[in-house]
Scaffold this motif. Structure first.
Motif, PDB file in Angstrom:
ATOM      1  N   ARG A   1      -5.979   7.014 -12.737  1.00  0.00           N
ATOM      2  CA  ARG A   1      -6.489   7.248 -11.380  1.00  0.00           C
ATOM      3  C   ARG A   1      -7.173   5.992 -10.840  1.00  0.00           C
ATOM      4  O   ARG A   1      -6.911   5.584  -9.707  1.00  0.00           O
ATOM      5  CB  ARG A   1      -7.467   8.423 -11.387  1.00  0.00           C
ATOM      6  CG  ARG A   1      -7.946   8.797 -10.005  1.00  0.00           C
ATOM      7  CD  ARG A   1      -8.898   9.992 -10.040  1.00  0.00           C
ATOM      8  NE  ARG A   1      -8.199  11.189 -10.474  1.00  0.00           N
ATOM      9  CZ  ARG A   1      -8.630  12.012 -11.436  1.00  0.00           C
ATOM     10  NH1 ARG A   1      -9.750  11.771 -12.069  1.00  0.00           N
ATOM     11  NH2 ARG A   1      -7.937  13.075 -11.754  1.00  0.00           N
ATOM     12  N   GLY A   2      -8.000   5.356 -11.644  1.00  0.00           N
ATOM     13  CA  GLY A   2      -8.668   4.126 -11.210  1.00  0.00           C
ATOM     14  C   GLY A   2      -7.682   3.014 -10.909  1.00  0.00           C
ATOM     15  O   GLY A   2      -7.827   2.281  -9.929  1.00  0.00           O
ATOM     16  N   GLY A   3      -6.653   2.902 -11.738  1.00  0.00           N
ATOM     17  CA  GLY A   3      -5.638   1.878 -11.509  1.00  0.00           C
ATOM     18  C   GLY A   3      -4.862   2.111 -10.228  1.00  0.00           C
ATOM     19  O   GLY A   3      -4.600   1.179  -9.463  1.00  0.00           O
ATOM     20  N   VAL A   4      -4.502   3.361  -9.979  1.00  0.00           N
ATOM     21  CA  VAL A   4      -3.738   3.676  -8.767  1.00  0.00           C
ATOM     22  C   VAL A   4      -4.610   3.488  -7.529  1.00  0.00           C
ATOM     23  O   VAL A   4      -4.152   2.958  -6.515  1.00  0.00           O
ATOM     24  CB  VAL A   4      -3.150   5.098  -8.837  1.00  0.00           C
ATOM     25  CG1 VAL A   4      -2.545   5.511  -7.502  1.00  0.00           C
ATOM     26  CG2 VAL A   4      -2.096   5.180  -9.931  1.00  0.00           C
ATOM     27  N   TYR A   5      -5.874   3.891  -7.590  1.00  0.00           N
ATOM     28  CA  TYR A   5      -6.762   3.680  -6.440  1.00  0.00           C
ATOM     29  C   TYR A   5      -6.924   2.193  -6.149  1.00  0.00           C
ATOM     30  O   TYR A   5      -6.872   1.765  -4.998  1.00  0.00           O
ATOM     31  CB  TYR A   5      -8.143   4.297  -6.692  1.00  0.00           C
ATOM     32  CG  TYR A   5      -8.193   5.808  -6.614  1.00  0.00           C
ATOM     33  CD1 TYR A   5      -7.180   6.553  -6.021  1.00  0.00           C
ATOM     34  CD2 TYR A   5      -9.271   6.498  -7.134  1.00  0.00           C
ATOM     35  CE1 TYR A   5      -7.243   7.930  -5.954  1.00  0.00           C
ATOM     36  CE2 TYR A   5      -9.338   7.882  -7.067  1.00  0.00           C
ATOM     37  CZ  TYR A   5      -8.323   8.584  -6.476  1.00  0.00           C
ATOM     38  OH  TYR A   5      -8.391   9.954  -6.408  1.00  0.00           O
ATOM     39  N   GLY A   6      -7.126   1.402  -7.192  1.00  0.00           N
ATOM     40  CA  GLY A   6      -7.252  -0.045  -6.999  1.00  0.00           C
ATOM     41  C   GLY A   6      -5.990  -0.645  -6.415  1.00  0.00           C
ATOM     42  O   GLY A   6      -6.038  -1.486  -5.515  1.00  0.00           O
ATOM     43  N   GLN A   7      -4.849  -0.204  -6.917  1.00  0.00           N
ATOM     44  CA  GLN A   7      -3.549  -0.658  -6.401  1.00  0.00           C
ATOM     45  C   GLN A   7      -3.421  -0.325  -4.920  1.00  0.00           C
ATOM     46  O   GLN A   7      -3.044  -1.165  -4.105  1.00  0.00           O
ATOM     47  CB  GLN A   7      -2.429   0.011  -7.197  1.00  0.00           C
ATOM     48  CG  GLN A   7      -1.088   0.066  -6.501  1.00  0.00           C
ATOM     49  CD  GLN A   7      -0.375  -1.255  -6.453  1.00  0.00           C
ATOM     50  OE1 GLN A   7      -0.493  -2.030  -7.363  1.00  0.00           O
ATOM     51  NE2 GLN A   7       0.367  -1.496  -5.397  1.00  0.00           N
TER      52      GLN A   7
ATOM     53  N   LEU B   1      -5.753   0.414  -2.642  1.00  0.00           N
ATOM     54  CA  LEU B   1      -6.696  -0.308  -1.785  1.00  0.00           C
ATOM     55  C   LEU B   1      -6.271  -1.759  -1.578  1.00  0.00           C
ATOM     56  O   LEU B   1      -6.278  -2.271  -0.454  1.00  0.00           O
ATOM     57  CB  LEU B   1      -8.107  -0.248  -2.378  1.00  0.00           C
ATOM     58  CG  LEU B   1      -8.779   1.114  -2.288  1.00  0.00           C
ATOM     59  CD1 LEU B   1     -10.069   1.126  -3.111  1.00  0.00           C
ATOM     60  CD2 LEU B   1      -9.073   1.468  -0.846  1.00  0.00           C
ATOM     61  N   GLY B   2      -5.906  -2.417  -2.658  1.00  0.00           N
ATOM     62  CA  GLY B   2      -5.452  -3.801  -2.543  1.00  0.00           C
ATOM     63  C   GLY B   2      -4.201  -3.902  -1.695  1.00  0.00           C
ATOM     64  O   GLY B   2      -4.057  -4.826  -0.881  1.00  0.00           O
ATOM     65  N   ASP B   3      -3.296  -2.967  -1.853  1.00  0.00           N
ATOM     66  CA  ASP B   3      -2.057  -2.954  -1.080  1.00  0.00           C
ATOM     67  C   ASP B   3      -2.360  -2.768   0.406  1.00  0.00           C
ATOM     68  O   ASP B   3      -1.818  -3.481   1.257  1.00  0.00           O
ATOM     69  CB  ASP B   3      -1.164  -1.829  -1.605  1.00  0.00           C
ATOM     70  CG  ASP B   3       0.262  -1.891  -1.102  1.00  0.00           C
ATOM     71  OD1 ASP B   3       0.719  -2.972  -0.663  1.00  0.00           O
ATOM     72  OD2 ASP B   3       0.950  -0.861  -1.182  1.00  0.00           O
TER      73      ASP B   3
ATOM     74  N   THR C   1       2.706   0.630  -3.811  1.00  0.00           N
ATOM     75  CA  THR C   1       1.839   1.733  -4.219  1.00  0.00           C
ATOM     76  C   THR C   1       2.667   2.978  -4.504  1.00  0.00           C
ATOM     77  O   THR C   1       2.375   3.710  -5.462  1.00  0.00           O
ATOM     78  CB  THR C   1       0.789   2.023  -3.132  1.00  0.00           C
ATOM     79  OG1 THR C   1      -0.044   0.868  -3.000  1.00  0.00           O
ATOM     80  CG2 THR C   1      -0.072   3.222  -3.488  1.00  0.00           C
ATOM     81  N   GLU C   2       3.690   3.237  -3.719  1.00  0.00           N
ATOM     82  CA  GLU C   2       4.540   4.394  -3.975  1.00  0.00           C
ATOM     83  C   GLU C   2       5.153   4.311  -5.374  1.00  0.00           C
ATOM     84  O   GLU C   2       5.194   5.308  -6.099  1.00  0.00           O
ATOM     85  CB  GLU C   2       5.634   4.486  -2.914  1.00  0.00           C
ATOM     86  CG  GLU C   2       5.087   4.835  -1.539  1.00  0.00           C
ATOM     87  CD  GLU C   2       6.121   4.701  -0.434  1.00  0.00           C
ATOM     88  OE1 GLU C   2       7.238   4.204  -0.702  1.00  0.00           O
ATOM     89  OE2 GLU C   2       5.802   5.080   0.694  1.00  0.00           O
ATOM     90  N   GLN C   3       5.596   3.131  -5.774  1.00  0.00           N
ATOM     91  CA  GLN C   3       6.172   2.969  -7.102  1.00  0.00           C
ATOM     92  C   GLN C   3       5.114   3.166  -8.190  1.00  0.00           C
ATOM     93  O   GLN C   3       5.396   3.775  -9.233  1.00  0.00           O
ATOM     94  CB  GLN C   3       6.818   1.595  -7.226  1.00  0.00           C
ATOM     95  CG  GLN C   3       8.061   1.456  -6.375  1.00  0.00           C
ATOM     96  CD  GLN C   3       8.616   0.051  -6.377  1.00  0.00           C
ATOM     97  OE1 GLN C   3       8.505  -0.667  -7.361  1.00  0.00           O
ATOM     98  NE2 GLN C   3       9.223  -0.338  -5.273  1.00  0.00           N
ATOM     99  N   ALA C   4       3.901   2.670  -7.949  1.00  0.00           N
ATOM    100  CA  ALA C   4       2.822   2.852  -8.923  1.00  0.00           C
ATOM    101  C   ALA C   4       2.484   4.327  -9.093  1.00  0.00           C
ATOM    102  O   ALA C   4       2.227   4.791 -10.209  1.00  0.00           O
ATOM    103  CB  ALA C   4       1.577   2.070  -8.479  1.00  0.00           C
ATOM    104  N   VAL C   5       2.505   5.083  -8.005  1.00  0.00           N
ATOM    105  CA  VAL C   5       2.221   6.522  -8.071  1.00  0.00           C
ATOM    106  C   VAL C   5       3.304   7.242  -8.880  1.00  0.00           C
ATOM    107  O   VAL C   5       2.999   8.082  -9.728  1.00  0.00           O
ATOM    108  CB  VAL C   5       2.087   7.126  -6.653  1.00  0.00           C
ATOM    109  CG1 VAL C   5       2.083   8.649  -6.698  1.00  0.00           C
ATOM    110  CG2 VAL C   5       0.826   6.605  -5.979  1.00  0.00           C
ATOM    111  N   PHE C   6       4.561   6.914  -8.642  1.00  0.00           N
ATOM    112  CA  PHE C   6       5.640   7.546  -9.411  1.00  0.00           C
ATOM    113  C   PHE C   6       5.507   7.235 -10.896  1.00  0.00           C
ATOM    114  O   PHE C   6       5.682   8.112 -11.744  1.00  0.00           O
ATOM    115  CB  PHE C   6       7.014   7.104  -8.896  1.00  0.00           C
ATOM    116  CG  PHE C   6       7.361   7.687  -7.561  1.00  0.00           C
ATOM    117  CD1 PHE C   6       7.326   9.051  -7.350  1.00  0.00           C
ATOM    118  CD2 PHE C   6       7.735   6.873  -6.511  1.00  0.00           C
ATOM    119  CE1 PHE C   6       7.650   9.602  -6.110  1.00  0.00           C
ATOM    120  CE2 PHE C   6       8.062   7.406  -5.275  1.00  0.00           C
ATOM    121  CZ  PHE C   6       8.021   8.766  -5.071  1.00  0.00           C
ATOM    122  N   LEU C   7       5.190   5.993 -11.230  1.00  0.00           N
ATOM    123  CA  LEU C   7       5.000   5.610 -12.627  1.00  0.00           C
ATOM    124  C   LEU C   7       3.814   6.355 -13.231  1.00  0.00           C
ATOM    125  O   LEU C   7       3.896   6.873 -14.351  1.00  0.00           O
ATOM    126  CB  LEU C   7       4.798   4.099 -12.744  1.00  0.00           C
ATOM    127  CG  LEU C   7       4.593   3.547 -14.143  1.00  0.00           C
ATOM    128  CD1 LEU C   7       5.780   3.860 -15.034  1.00  0.00           C
ATOM    129  CD2 LEU C   7       4.365   2.040 -14.077  1.00  0.00           C
TER     130      LEU C   7
END
Length: 81
Positions: A8-14, A16-18, A64-70
């Motif tokens: 969750r922290g990784g996806v949120y950071g991804q 926000l940066g995106d 970010t969409e790809q990070a969420v799927f992963l």
């Protein structure tokens, strides 16, 4: 901290940066031409943006969409390795 918390922290950071960097151009030179200073709010891309034209301020991209799927697949599996 659980694996879910870490993901969750990784996806949120991804995300926000995106969202903050989405308006940037492919090259630093083009980005500097449009944005002489770092804005203090989320902004949309310039109308002539090579990839993200038409997106609204704060919008995430396919990165970010790809990070969420992963992340979903890792969560479903319950482990990284």
């Amino acid at each position: 901290m659980t694996l879910l918390d870490q993901i969750r922290g990784g996806v949120y950071g991804q995300a926000l940066g995106d969202a903050f960097c989405m308006p940037a151009h492919i090259t630093p030179q083009l980005t500097r031409q449009h944005f002489s200073a770092i804005p203090d709010t989320l902004v949309g891309p310039p109308a002539d943006h090579e990839v993200h034209y038409g997106l609204s301020a704060g919008r995430v991209t396919d990165d970010t969409e790809q990070a969420v799927f992963l992340a979903r697949e890792i969560i479903a599996d319950g482990r990284i390795c």
